[in-house]
Design an enzyme around this catalytic site. Structure first.
Site, PDB file in Angstrom:
ATOM      1  N   ILE A  76     -17.085   2.968  10.708  1.00 44.35           N
ATOM      2  CA  ILE A  76     -17.613   1.606  10.577  1.00 44.35           C
ATOM      3  C   ILE A  76     -18.785   1.377  11.538  1.00 44.35           C
ATOM      4  CG2 ILE A  76     -17.015  -0.829  10.969  1.00 44.35           C
ATOM      5  CD1 ILE A  76     -14.237  -0.109   9.739  1.00 44.35           C
ATOM      6  N   ARG A 129      -9.538  -4.879  15.940  1.00 49.77           N
ATOM      7  CA  ARG A 129      -8.184  -5.431  15.997  1.00 49.77           C
ATOM      8  C   ARG A 129      -8.136  -6.459  17.120  1.00 49.77           C
ATOM      9  NH1 ARG A 129      -7.526  -4.021  11.606  1.00 49.77           N
ATOM     10  NH2 ARG A 129      -5.972  -2.636  10.715  1.00 49.77           N
ATOM     11  N   ASP A 133     -12.507 -11.962  13.309  1.00 50.82           N
ATOM     12  CA  ASP A 133     -11.841 -11.714  12.024  1.00 50.82           C
ATOM     13  C   ASP A 133     -10.411 -11.219  12.234  1.00 50.82           C
ATOM     14  OD1 ASP A 133     -12.002 -11.441   9.093  1.00 50.82           O
ATOM     15  OD2 ASP A 133     -11.791  -9.294   9.479  1.00 50.82           O
ATOM     16  N   GLU A 181      -1.418 -12.595  13.368  1.00 47.71           N
ATOM     17  CA  GLU A 181      -2.008 -12.958  12.067  1.00 47.71           C
ATOM     18  C   GLU A 181      -0.900 -13.300  11.089  1.00 47.71           C
ATOM     19  OE1 GLU A 181      -4.736  -9.900  10.766  1.00 47.71           O
ATOM     20  OE2 GLU A 181      -5.753  -9.849  12.687  1.00 47.71           O
ATOM     21  N   HIS A 225      -9.108 -12.140   8.590  1.00 49.81           N
ATOM     22  CA  HIS A 225      -9.013 -10.678   8.380  1.00 49.81           C
ATOM     23  C   HIS A 225      -9.540 -10.295   6.981  1.00 49.81           C
ATOM     24  CE1 HIS A 225      -6.733  -6.857   9.750  1.00 49.81           C
ATOM     25  NE2 HIS A 225      -7.715  -6.521   8.927  1.00 49.81           N
TER      26      HIS A 225
HETATM   27  P1  NDP Z   1     -12.767   5.547  13.249  1.00 51.19           P
HETATM   28  O1  NDP Z   1     -11.484   6.222  13.569  1.00 51.19           O
HETATM   29  O2  NDP Z   1     -13.724   6.212  12.335  1.00 51.19           O
HETATM   30  O3  NDP Z   1     -13.548   5.238  14.619  1.00 51.19           O
HETATM   31  C1  NDP Z   1     -12.898   4.723  15.740  1.00 51.19           C
HETATM   32  C2  NDP Z   1     -13.894   4.642  16.911  1.00 51.19           C
HETATM   33  O4  NDP Z   1     -13.240   4.030  18.017  1.00 51.19           O
HETATM   34  C3  NDP Z   1     -14.365   6.013  17.370  1.00 51.19           C
HETATM   35  O5  NDP Z   1     -15.745   5.962  17.688  1.00 51.19           O
HETATM   36  C4  NDP Z   1     -13.549   6.244  18.646  1.00 51.19           C
HETATM   37  O6  NDP Z   1     -14.166   7.095  19.620  1.00 51.19           O
HETATM   38  C5  NDP Z   1     -13.447   4.829  19.179  1.00 51.19           C
HETATM   39  N1  NDP Z   1     -12.338   4.710  20.130  1.00 51.19           N
HETATM   40  C6  NDP Z   1     -11.028   5.001  19.931  1.00 51.19           C
HETATM   41  N2  NDP Z   1     -10.326   4.814  21.057  1.00 51.19           N
HETATM   42  C7  NDP Z   1     -11.216   4.407  21.993  1.00 51.19           C
HETATM   43  C8  NDP Z   1     -11.128   4.079  23.376  1.00 51.19           C
HETATM   44  N3  NDP Z   1      -9.971   4.153  24.032  1.00 51.19           N
HETATM   45  N4  NDP Z   1     -12.233   3.707  24.031  1.00 51.19           N
HETATM   46  C9  NDP Z   1     -13.444   3.655  23.402  1.00 51.19           C
HETATM   47  N5  NDP Z   1     -13.601   3.963  22.087  1.00 51.19           N
HETATM   48  C10 NDP Z   1     -12.509   4.339  21.398  1.00 51.19           C
HETATM   49  O7  NDP Z   1     -12.384   4.110  12.712  1.00 51.19           O
HETATM   50  P2  NDP Z   1     -13.183   3.154  11.686  1.00 51.19           P
HETATM   51  O8  NDP Z   1     -14.553   2.973  12.193  1.00 51.19           O
HETATM   52  O9  NDP Z   1     -12.986   3.632  10.310  1.00 51.19           O
HETATM   53  O10 NDP Z   1     -12.329   1.797  11.821  1.00 51.19           O
HETATM   54  C11 NDP Z   1     -12.192   1.157  13.058  1.00 51.19           C
HETATM   55  C12 NDP Z   1     -11.186   0.030  12.956  1.00 51.19           C
HETATM   56  O11 NDP Z   1     -11.716  -1.057  12.220  1.00 51.19           O
HETATM   57  C13 NDP Z   1      -9.884   0.342  12.209  1.00 51.19           C
HETATM   58  O12 NDP Z   1      -9.001   1.092  12.999  1.00 51.19           O
HETATM   59  C14 NDP Z   1      -9.362  -1.046  11.926  1.00 51.19           C
HETATM   60  O13 NDP Z   1      -8.582  -1.483  13.021  1.00 51.19           O
HETATM   61  C15 NDP Z   1     -10.617  -1.885  11.826  1.00 51.19           C
HETATM   62  N6  NDP Z   1     -10.854  -2.376  10.455  1.00 51.19           N
HETATM   63  C16 NDP Z   1     -10.877  -3.724  10.257  1.00 51.19           C
HETATM   64  C17 NDP Z   1     -11.100  -4.239   9.012  1.00 51.19           C
HETATM   65  C18 NDP Z   1     -11.191  -5.710   8.803  1.00 51.19           C
HETATM   66  O14 NDP Z   1     -11.138  -6.172   7.660  1.00 51.19           O
HETATM   67  N7  NDP Z   1     -11.357  -6.504   9.850  1.00 51.19           N
HETATM   68  C19 NDP Z   1     -11.279  -3.365   7.839  1.00 51.19           C
HETATM   69  C20 NDP Z   1     -11.274  -1.960   8.166  1.00 51.19           C
HETATM   70  C21 NDP Z   1     -11.059  -1.497   9.428  1.00 51.19           C
HETATM   71  P3  NDP Z   1     -14.527   8.641  19.299  1.00 51.19           P
HETATM   72  O15 NDP Z   1     -15.718   8.592  18.351  1.00 51.19           O
HETATM   73  O16 NDP Z   1     -14.890   9.214  20.599  1.00 51.19           O
HETATM   74  O17 NDP Z   1     -13.309   9.258  18.672  1.00 51.19           O
HETATM   75  C1  OXD Z   2      -7.935  -2.826   8.106  1.00 54.90           C
HETATM   76  C2  OXD Z   2      -8.272  -2.784   6.701  1.00 54.90           C
HETATM   77  O1  OXD Z   2      -7.609  -1.791   8.677  1.00 54.90           O
HETATM   78  O2  OXD Z   2      -8.429  -3.861   6.096  1.00 54.90           O
HETATM   79  O3  OXD Z   2      -7.999  -3.916   8.682  1.00 54.90           O
HETATM   80  O4  OXD Z   2      -8.426  -1.693   6.155  1.00 54.90           O
END
Ligand code: NDP
Ligand code: OXD
Length: 320
Positions: free
Chosen positions: A155, A235, A259, A264, A283
């Protein structure tokens, strides 16, 4: 690699979701000996749990998964998989994959929409209109702004790459700090203070894990540029909500677009509802497109029956 003989057998797939039937309809195109069962709630499940081979779900209680003794694969219908780690012993050593599909594109539109609306001053112009107030408001090119993207995964990278079309300066923060395509410069979280004090917009796309829970606490919020706008689409629990409310109330953070929340749906007595500098959405920053998501699942199902490594696999040790 999976055992070919075992995986060639008939597979019972349980789709457990309030959108189960819609998702399952798209799976009908998959050829092979698979039996699709759908359920919106536990009372609807029409197969003994120990006969489920593949579970497709997002919000499901650990005790149900624990009873699926022959489960070979869990696929999350959402990108965030924190629900599965609430009781990690229930998912044991079962491979867990997650949905990517349209989610990075959609969440990017949400983030861009809010950044552009803020930069253009859409809300202030609307308020002025209601008061028949002809007032000039500054509108600077967004290319003079800096956006900090916290979480540079699927993302975060998509948001960064899209902002590049507007020549926006972007900084990323991730666990590893590795440089990624689409974001100018990336750092580890230890560089938060400098990056947060410099940014005009902060976009949080972190997954919820043991490490990220309350990662952005009072001190980290205190480091944010007071003129900045904070957007949280990752989150709720990665930010100390009480400390955030206090910063927003005192104007020490200009504005927040939220969001995701600790709880929630957001309880009606949560002070965030009535803060004038907060925009709340329920959300919805990205909602899984079932057709795209089913297509993604179908590719993985083929890999599963061929004994190949699954795509979009979650790292159980890291929790994302
Ligand atoms: P990815 O797993 O592709 O990326 C996660 C990123 O977070 C990576 O860059 C990772 O670092 C970083 N990260 C993890 N732990 C830490 C930490 N302790 N400190 C700093 N950075 C950290 O996830 P996505 O991008 O696909 O999705 C991210 C989140 O978005 C989902 O887990 C979900 O919670 C949320 N989401 C929300 C939605 C909504 O409707 N609001 C919809 C979809 C997703 P590194 O690159 O080094 O591994
Ligand atoms: C989330 C999603 O992880 O909607 O929030 O996929």
């Amino acid at each position: 690699m999976y055992n070919m003989l075992m995986t060639r057998a008939k597979h019972n797939i349980l789709v457990f979701s309030r959108m189960a039937e819609d998702f399952a309809r798209h799976l009908e195109r998959i050829k092979g000996d698979l039996h699709i069962h759908t359920a919106r709630r536990s009372g609807d499940i029409d197969i003994p749990l120990e006969e489920v081979d593949i579970l497709v779900s997002w919000l499901i209680r650990a005790e149900l998964i624990a009873k699926m003794k022959n489960l070979k694969w869990i696929h999350s219908l959402g990108a965030g998989v924190d629900v599965f780690f609430r009781e990690p012993e229930s998912i044991r050593d079962i491979p867990l994959t997650r949905t990517i599909a349209n989610l990075p594109a959609l969440i990017t539109q949400y983030v861009l929409g809010h950044i552009l609306a803020d930069n253009i001053g859409i809300e202030q112009h609307r308020q002025n209109q209601l008061k028949k107030n002809w007032e000039w408001l500054p509108f600077n090119d967004i290319n003079s702004k800096t956006v900090l993207i916290v979480g540079t995964g699927e993302i975060g990278r998509r948001i960064g790459a899209t902002l590049k079309h507007f020549d926006v300066a972007t900084t990323g923060i991730s666990r590893s700090g590795r440089q990624v395509e689409g974001i100018d410069t990336c750092y580890e979280f230890s560089h938060w203070n400098a990056a947060a004090s410099w940014a005009d917009y902060l976009v949080i796309t972190l997954p919820l894990t043991k490490e990220t829970q309350n990662l952005i606490g009072k001190a980290e919020l205190g480091a944010i540029n007071p003129e900045a706008m904070l957007i949280n689409v990752g989150r709720g629990k990665v930010i100390d909500e009480a400390a955030l409310i206090s910063r927003l109330r005192s104007g020490k953070i200009r504005k927040a677009v939220l969001d995701v929340f600790h709880e929630e749906p957001l309880p009606s007595d949560n002070p965030l509802w009535s803060l004038p500098n907060v925009v709340i959405t329920p959300h919805v920053a990205a909602v899984t497109d079932l057709k795209l998501s089913a297509a993604e699942f179908a590719v993985n199902y083929e890999r599963f029956i061929n004994g190949e490594n699954l795509l979009n696999l979650v790292d159980k040790a890291r929790g994302y």
